[in-house]
Design a protein around this motif. Sequence first.
Motif: not given
Length: 384
Positions: A183, A240, A323, A327
């Motif tokens: 994310g 995201s 990232s 997530l």
Amino acid sequence: MRIAIVGAGASGLFLARALSHKGLDVVLFEHKESVGKKLMATGNGRCNLLNKGLSANAYNNPSFLAPLIEEFPYSRLREVVEKDWGVPLYEIGEYVYPASLSAIAFGNYLRGSLDAEIRLGSKIGGYRPDEEGVALFHDGIRERFDEVVFATGGMSAPKFGSDGSLLKVFLEHGYGIAEMRPGLTPVLVEEKEGLKSISGTRIKALVRLLEQKQLVFEEEGEVLFRKDGLSGIVIFNMSSYIARRSLSDPVLEIIPLPFLKGDRAAMLSCWKKSSPGHYLESIFVPSFASYLLERSRRTGVALETLIESIPFHWAGNGGYEESTVTLGGIKTSEISTDFRSIRENHVSFIGELLDIDGICGGFNLSFALMSALKLAESLLSEIH
């Protein structure tokens, strides 16, 4: 009480700081050669620690976060950092940083202020809880602790130590784990031609995400162009959003003059008449102006149309290597509101390892701090 904290990232360090000055015997395990590697790289090296606008709606699970934020609002988090930890803070708009504006300085100070044993290069093999405590298996030995806290992070930025190596162990213990994905990443686009010429260029823009020609997300901010796609805070937040949903054909629209109100086409026509050969240079840096001219020539799309909205077709999010946050993770249904496991005695989980993540702007470090402080209160209440 003897406590093992597995993982010396942000949440692990925050918990160790909260507990070690209260007389508890804290042992901090880290499998890398130093602590806080990801923390010391956050906020473009400045450590965006908190956000003045702390809100449950900035997270993927607002119902879980709302009572936690009510207990630990921004004012209380700031008081902990400044008064309890001795770190003055500096506000830049809604973003809040250590006064040093240095993530490395903050991380080094935090480590130096711990009254805890730190074991670097440790390899955790597993654990076994019982009614009295937890046996932790590490580095070929078995060691007893009253409590074990897992603060191992997710899988983002693996070069800093977040590699998900203990997820298999948690699955073996029966924990539900929400699918993990990268994310807050850059976004790859199909329209790569010409982007190399503006790689590194930043513009203020309104970014819109369309799915089946319907607007599903928009945010205004700075967009950074890369040779293979787009980056910047607004792009990170959009990445995201995309990662959590099954979108069939997402299209990003970059609107490069968001401050213009009224009839934008008429304004552009006026500027063009005033200086027909150079009017683009009064609006954009030369490299970006050249990119728009070349894209208009190559695609046949009118320059005025591109200035109104530059479309890009999504070709994927960046991977874990780029990232900022992971997530997914251990489901919140597996923990109590004070971050204790509801499945096993004397086991807890905090920070990015959990299925909780926020948008850019200090929200993820805020959660790391809130989860550490809430668990610290719970653990300390047992010895009073």
